[in-house]
Design a protein around this motif. Sequence first.
Motif, short mmCIF file in Angstrom:
data_model
loop_
_atom_site.label_atom_id
_atom_site.label_comp_id
_atom_site.label_asym_id
_atom_site.label_seq_id
_atom_site.Cartn_x
_atom_site.Cartn_y
_atom_site.Cartn_z
N LEU A 106 0.82 -1.20 0.00
CA LEU A 106 0.00 0.00 0.00
C LEU A 106 0.85 1.26 0.00
CD1 LEU A 106 -2.36 -1.27 2.80
CD2 LEU A 106 -2.84 -1.28 0.36
N VAL A 107 0.29 2.33 -0.45
CA VAL A 107 0.95 3.62 -0.46
C VAL A 107 0.89 4.22 0.93
CG1 VAL A 107 0.93 5.93 -1.42
CG2 VAL A 107 0.38 3.97 -2.88
N ASP A 108 2.02 4.53 1.53
CA ASP A 108 2.16 5.22 2.81
C ASP A 108 1.03 4.89 3.80
OD1 ASP A 108 2.88 8.65 3.78
OD2 ASP A 108 3.19 6.75 4.79
N LEU A 109 0.99 3.65 4.20
CA LEU A 109 -0.06 3.13 5.07
C LEU A 109 -0.19 3.91 6.37
CD1 LEU A 109 -2.14 0.90 5.43
CD2 LEU A 109 -0.34 -0.52 6.38
N GLY A 110 0.91 4.37 6.94
CA GLY A 110 0.88 5.08 8.21
C GLY A 110 0.09 6.37 8.19
N ARG A 111 0.00 7.03 7.04
CA ARG A 111 -0.76 8.28 6.96
C ARG A 111 -2.20 8.08 6.51
NH1 ARG A 111 1.38 12.52 3.51
NH2 ARG A 111 2.24 10.94 2.17
N LEU A 112 -2.56 6.87 6.11
CA LEU A 112 -3.92 6.65 5.61
C LEU A 112 -4.97 6.65 6.71
CD1 LEU A 112 -3.39 3.95 2.87
CD2 LEU A 112 -3.88 6.37 2.57
N TRP A 113 -4.63 6.09 7.87
CA TRP A 113 -5.60 6.08 8.96
C TRP A 113 -4.88 5.80 10.27
CZ3 TRP A 113 -5.01 1.69 6.02
CH2 TRP A 113 -4.88 0.49 6.70
N PRO A 114 -5.44 6.22 11.38
CA PRO A 114 -4.79 6.01 12.68
C PRO A 114 -4.85 4.55 13.13
CG PRO A 114 -6.88 7.16 12.95
CD PRO A 114 -6.64 7.03 11.48
N VAL A 115 -3.97 4.20 14.05
CA VAL A 115 -3.93 2.86 14.61
C VAL A 115 -5.29 2.51 15.20
CG1 VAL A 115 -2.92 1.46 16.46
CG2 VAL A 115 -1.46 2.95 15.08
N GLY A 116 -5.73 1.27 14.96
CA GLY A 116 -6.99 0.81 15.51
C GLY A 116 -8.20 1.06 14.63
N ARG A 117 -8.03 1.73 13.49
CA ARG A 117 -9.14 1.96 12.57
C ARG A 117 -9.03 0.97 11.42
NH1 ARG A 117 -11.18 7.31 12.46
NH2 ARG A 117 -12.60 6.45 10.94
N SER A 118 -10.15 0.59 10.83
CA SER A 118 -10.13 -0.40 9.75
C SER A 118 -10.51 0.24 8.42
CB SER A 118 -11.10 -1.54 10.05
OG SER A 118 -12.42 -1.11 9.93
N ARG A 119 -10.13 -0.45 7.35
CA ARG A 119 -10.49 -0.03 6.00
C ARG A 119 -10.82 -1.28 5.19
NH1 ARG A 119 -11.26 3.86 8.33
NH2 ARG A 119 -10.17 5.81 8.18
N ALA A 120 -11.71 -1.14 4.22
CA ALA A 120 -12.10 -2.27 3.37
C ALA A 120 -11.11 -2.41 2.22
CB ALA A 120 -13.51 -2.07 2.83
N LEU A 121 -10.93 -3.63 1.74
CA LEU A 121 -10.01 -3.94 0.65
C LEU A 121 -10.81 -4.31 -0.59
CD1 LEU A 121 -7.15 -4.55 -0.35
CD2 LEU A 121 -7.41 -6.84 0.59
N LEU A 122 -10.56 -3.60 -1.70
CA LEU A 122 -11.25 -3.86 -2.97
C LEU A 122 -10.23 -4.16 -4.04
CD1 LEU A 122 -13.73 -0.86 -3.21
CD2 LEU A 122 -14.22 -3.16 -2.41
N ASP A 123 -10.58 -5.04 -4.96
CA ASP A 123 -9.77 -5.27 -6.15
C ASP A 123 -10.64 -6.00 -7.16
OD1 ASP A 123 -7.75 -5.45 -8.01
OD2 ASP A 123 -6.94 -7.27 -7.14
N GLY A 124 -11.18 -5.29 -8.13
CA GLY A 124 -12.09 -5.85 -9.11
C GLY A 124 -11.49 -6.94 -9.97
N GLN A 125 -10.19 -6.87 -10.29
CA GLN A 125 -9.55 -7.86 -11.13
C GLN A 125 -9.45 -9.22 -10.45
OE1 GLN A 125 -5.78 -6.15 -12.19
NE2 GLN A 125 -6.61 -5.33 -14.09
N ARG A 126 -9.43 -9.27 -9.15
CA ARG A 126 -9.30 -10.53 -8.44
C ARG A 126 -10.60 -10.97 -7.79
NH1 ARG A 126 -4.77 -7.72 -8.16
NH2 ARG A 126 -2.84 -8.74 -8.75
N GLY A 127 -11.71 -10.45 -8.26
CA GLY A 127 -13.00 -10.88 -7.78
C GLY A 127 -13.42 -10.26 -6.45
N LEU A 128 -12.77 -9.17 -6.06
CA LEU A 128 -13.14 -8.49 -4.82
C LEU A 128 -13.86 -7.19 -5.16
CD1 LEU A 128 -9.83 -8.96 -2.82
CD2 LEU A 128 -11.91 -10.27 -2.60
#
Length: 142
Positions: A106-128
């Motif tokens: 991932l791109v600069d994961l530390g700045r994307l969200w604070p510790v303890g918060r979740s995010r969903a993972l999407l990827d259309g090419q792999r069926g997600l």
Amino acid sequence: MNKRLKFHTRRGRDRGAYFIERLNLRSLGVKTSSYGFYTRLIPIGKDGLHLWRDGQNYIENHQYSDKVITSIWRDERYTVTAALLEDAQARLDEASTPARAYTAELVDLGRLWPVGRSRALLDGQRGLARPVWRLWLRGKQG
């Protein structure tokens, strides 16, 4: 920077942020394993309690494969057929598809969200095409 990611199918509520290719998902790897995979389950409870539905003592789930792969599950805690059936069905639903493990860069994961918060993972090419996995960042921020 070393961070630990943990995947969950459902946890908490959707906060609307996603990892998407060409935005913040550099690469996604998928590994599947058929260890523990079966499509037919024979559940047995206390004192030999069995299911008998339509003349059969097993349940089946062929959501992924038409092959018949049988497993026996014994658990002496069950004395009621309905409870045995309900938990056996949940077990079979999970075991009748191969396990998947994902690795993501991932791109600069530390700045994307604070510790303890979740995010969903999407990827259309792999069926997600929908957010089916949740990522949790654990560790120290910064």
